[in-house]
Design a protein around this motif. Structure first.
Motif, PDB file in Angstrom:
ATOM      1  N   ILE A 165       0.823  -1.201   0.000  1.00 17.84           N
ATOM      2  CA  ILE A 165       0.000   0.000   0.000  1.00 17.84           C
ATOM      3  C   ILE A 165       0.873   1.273   0.000  1.00 17.84           C
ATOM      4  N   GLY A 166       2.102   1.120   0.508  1.00 10.40           N
ATOM      5  CA  GLY A 166       3.043   2.250   0.517  1.00 10.40           C
ATOM      6  C   GLY A 166       3.383   2.735  -0.885  1.00 10.40           C
ATOM      7  N   SER A 167       3.025   1.941  -1.898  1.00 10.15           N
ATOM      8  CA  SER A 167       3.298   2.354  -3.282  1.00 10.15           C
ATOM      9  C   SER A 167       2.249   3.302  -3.831  1.00 10.15           C
ATOM     10  N   VAL A 168       1.071   3.295  -3.202  1.00  9.37           N
ATOM     11  CA  VAL A 168       0.010   4.141  -3.757  1.00  9.37           C
ATOM     12  C   VAL A 168      -0.294   5.351  -2.873  1.00  9.37           C
ATOM     13  N   ALA A 169       0.104   5.297  -1.620  1.00  3.31           N
ATOM     14  CA  ALA A 169      -0.113   6.451  -0.736  1.00  3.31           C
ATOM     15  C   ALA A 169       1.074   6.548   0.209  1.00  3.31           C
ATOM     16  N   TRP A 170       1.576   7.755   0.385  1.00  5.84           N
ATOM     17  CA  TRP A 170       2.741   7.920   1.264  1.00  5.84           C
ATOM     18  C   TRP A 170       2.710   9.292   1.918  1.00  5.84           C
ATOM     19  N   ASP A 171       3.515   9.386   2.989  1.00  4.38           N
ATOM     20  CA  ASP A 171       3.594  10.669   3.698  1.00  4.38           C
ATOM     21  C   ASP A 171       4.175  11.716   2.758  1.00  4.38           C
ATOM     22  N   LYS A 172       3.623  12.913   2.837  1.00  6.58           N
ATOM     23  CA  LYS A 172       4.120  14.003   2.000  1.00  6.58           C
ATOM     24  C   LYS A 172       5.628  14.171   2.217  1.00  6.58           C
ATOM     25  N   GLY A 173       6.359  14.302   1.130  1.00  4.27           N
ATOM     26  CA  GLY A 173       7.803  14.538   1.265  1.00  4.27           C
ATOM     27  C   GLY A 173       8.621  13.261   1.372  1.00  4.27           C
ATOM     28  N   SER A 174       8.000  12.075   1.287  1.00  5.05           N
ATOM     29  CA  SER A 174       8.791  10.838   1.340  1.00  5.05           C
ATOM     30  C   SER A 174       9.465  10.625  -0.019  1.00  5.05           C
ATOM     31  N   HIS A 175      10.756  10.984  -0.064  1.00  6.94           N
ATOM     32  CA  HIS A 175      11.464  10.933  -1.351  1.00  6.94           C
ATOM     33  C   HIS A 175      11.584   9.517  -1.882  1.00  6.94           C
TER      34      HIS A 175
END
Ligand SMILES: Cc1cc2nc3c(=O)[nH]c(=O)nc-3n(C[C@H](O)[C@H](O)[C@H](O)COP(=O)(O)OP(=O)(O)OC[C@H]3O[C@@H](n4cnc5c(N)ncnc54)[C@H](O)[C@@H]3O)c2cc1C
Length: 417
Positions: free
Chosen positions: A353-363
């Motif tokens: 799921i980390g591929s479709v939504a992530w914390d803003k600024g996660s490079h």
């Protein structure tokens, strides 16, 4: 650098010369920080010196090291093929871009001008290509002509000592920033398609040239549509003879393949100035890398990466020995493109799921998603994998030729999409 080419004394001396120049040309502290592996000092030097990509292009462009094979009088070193891999190795070691923003100018336009252009054209364009002062684009592909490039429809009609161009190109990388374009246009529709083409240098700011950026799924606009509406080109901007455009275009295409086979479209080799290598970035982008199955897959990708590097190494060592590289270019272009796609898809799946939504600024998450989306283009750009497989089958394996339904017919009589 794991795959190291053994230098002979002449090559070792040249390598030392390149390194000495880098120590001189780089901001104070940069080279030392790299040599001692002091990442903090490297970051500090980069920030405090305000090092930037464009001025670095100008510096290396004036040194001869940006194009060692070009003649000295046009900004090269009149050098040997083995110089290129040595320079690239040292640039990568010192965390510098191994390819500049003017990739199409240096890699494609310039070799074509050197081989087919007039002395006046060489004088006018080559030096500014090397320093990045004049950016170039490649105006070949059209909505109806990509793999079958010779079927293109953009027309150039002679009018006194000028040509009047009408038509449309597409997929034109960097057209929105380019000063000049390599334009392939049809000057004679009544002969077979390869014979009626002429090659021109187009001023991208000439009246009648309209550039419309296309937004890609990565969010950026790498390429564009370009429209020509009664654009006038002086005959002095023609490269090669009228009707000889296909021969000139083949020089451009051959150089494109070699350029793209050697390139890795990661930000490290394009922009430089970063301490992480692409492999570390890939491994870091997989959150559950301790999972036994995921570890197996990562190791498998590493093995394939090594195979790819050994193939590139074979091509480089052939160059170092002064020989022409064999089929490695086409083989590596196909392999590299598909490897990038498999590897980036794996990273997306592994991250869940980390591929479709992530914390803003996660490079890391951002770069994982962008790499995955951008990799779709790898099997299309610079010749599709299917077309390259045809070429490998025909030219390397000697299998029968692809079907040519319009052989011998004039362009005007052939069916086109
Ligand atoms: C990111 C990117 C940047 C690009 N930059 C430029 C640029 O700067 N300048 C420029 O001129 N062009 C550029 N191109 C265009 C690129 O060269 C073409 O997309 C490519 O040649 C394929 O042409 P096409 O898109 O018209 O596809 P088509 O030729 O229509 O192909 C469609 C499909 O049919 C397959 N196919 C076609 N012919 C055969 C065959 N004989 N045998 C088997 N399969 C076949 C292809 O492999 C493909 O899957 C760029 C493309 C991309 C993706």
């Amino acid at each position: 650098m794991r795959w190291k080419i053994e230098d002979n004394p002449e090559q070792a001396a040249f390598r030392a010369e390149v390194v000495a120049w880098l120590w001189e040309a780089l901001p104070d502290g940069w080279a030392k920080a790299v040599e001692t592996g002091d990442d903090e000092a490297f970051d500090h030097t980069k920030t405090s010196s305000k090092w930037d990509f464009m001025s670095w292009m100008a510096t290396i462009g004036k040194s001869g090291y940006a194009a060692p094979l070009w003649p000295k009088e046009y900004g090269g070193l009149s050098g040997q093929p083995w110089m290129q891999p040595i320079i690239r190795e040292e640039l990568a070691r010192y965390r510098l871009p191994t390819f500049g923003i003017n990739l199409l100018g240096v890699g494609l336009a310039a070799p074509t001008i050197i081989e087919h252009g007039s002395d006046a054209q060489k004088e006018r364009y080559l030096a500014k290509i090397l320093t990045g002062e004049e950016i170039w684009c490649q105006l070949f592909s059209e909505p109806g002509s990509g793999s079958d490039l010779a079927s293109l429809s953009t027309r150039a009609v002679a009018d006194g000592d000028e040509w009047v161009v009408n038509g449309q190109k597409v997929w034109t990388t960097l057209a929105q920033f380019a000063h000049y374009g390599m334009l392939l246009a049809r000057t004679n529709p009544d002969v077979p398609k390869h014979e009626g083409l002429t090659y021109f240098i187009l001023d991208m700011h000439a009246p009648g040239v309209e550039v419309r950026p296309l937004k890609q799924m990565t969010g950026s606009s790498e390429f564009n549509e370009v429209f020509f509406n009664d654009v006038r080109i002086p005959d002095s901007a023609r490269v090669g003879a009228v009707g000889d455009g296909w021969r000139c275009a083949r020089t451009t295409l051959m150089n494109e393949r070699t350029t793209l086979a050697g390139i890795s479209l990661d930000p490290v080799s394009i922009f430089g100035g970063t301490r992480k290598d692409p492999w570390t970035t890939f491994v870091d982008s997989i959150p559950n890398r301790q999972d036994p199955i995921i570890r197996q897959r990562i190791a498998q990708f590493y093995i394939e990466q090594e195979v790819k590097e050994i193939t590139a190494f074979r091509a480089n060592s052939a160059r170092m020995r002064g020989q022409q590289p064999g089929p490695e270019g086409a083989v590596n272009k196909v392999f590299n493109a598909e490897f990038n796609q498999r590897r980036s898809a794996f990273a997306m799946n592994a991250a869940g799921i980390g591929s479709v939504a992530w914390d803003k600024g996660s490079h890391l998450a951002e770069s994982r998603a962008t790499t995955f989306l951008r990799a779709r283009a790898n099997t299309i750009e610079g010749g599709t994998s299917e077309v390259l497989r045809n070429q490998i089958a025909e030219r390397i394996l000697g299998l029968s030729r692809d079907v040519e339904v319009d052989k011998g017919s004039s362009w005007a009589d052939t069916r086109r999409n």
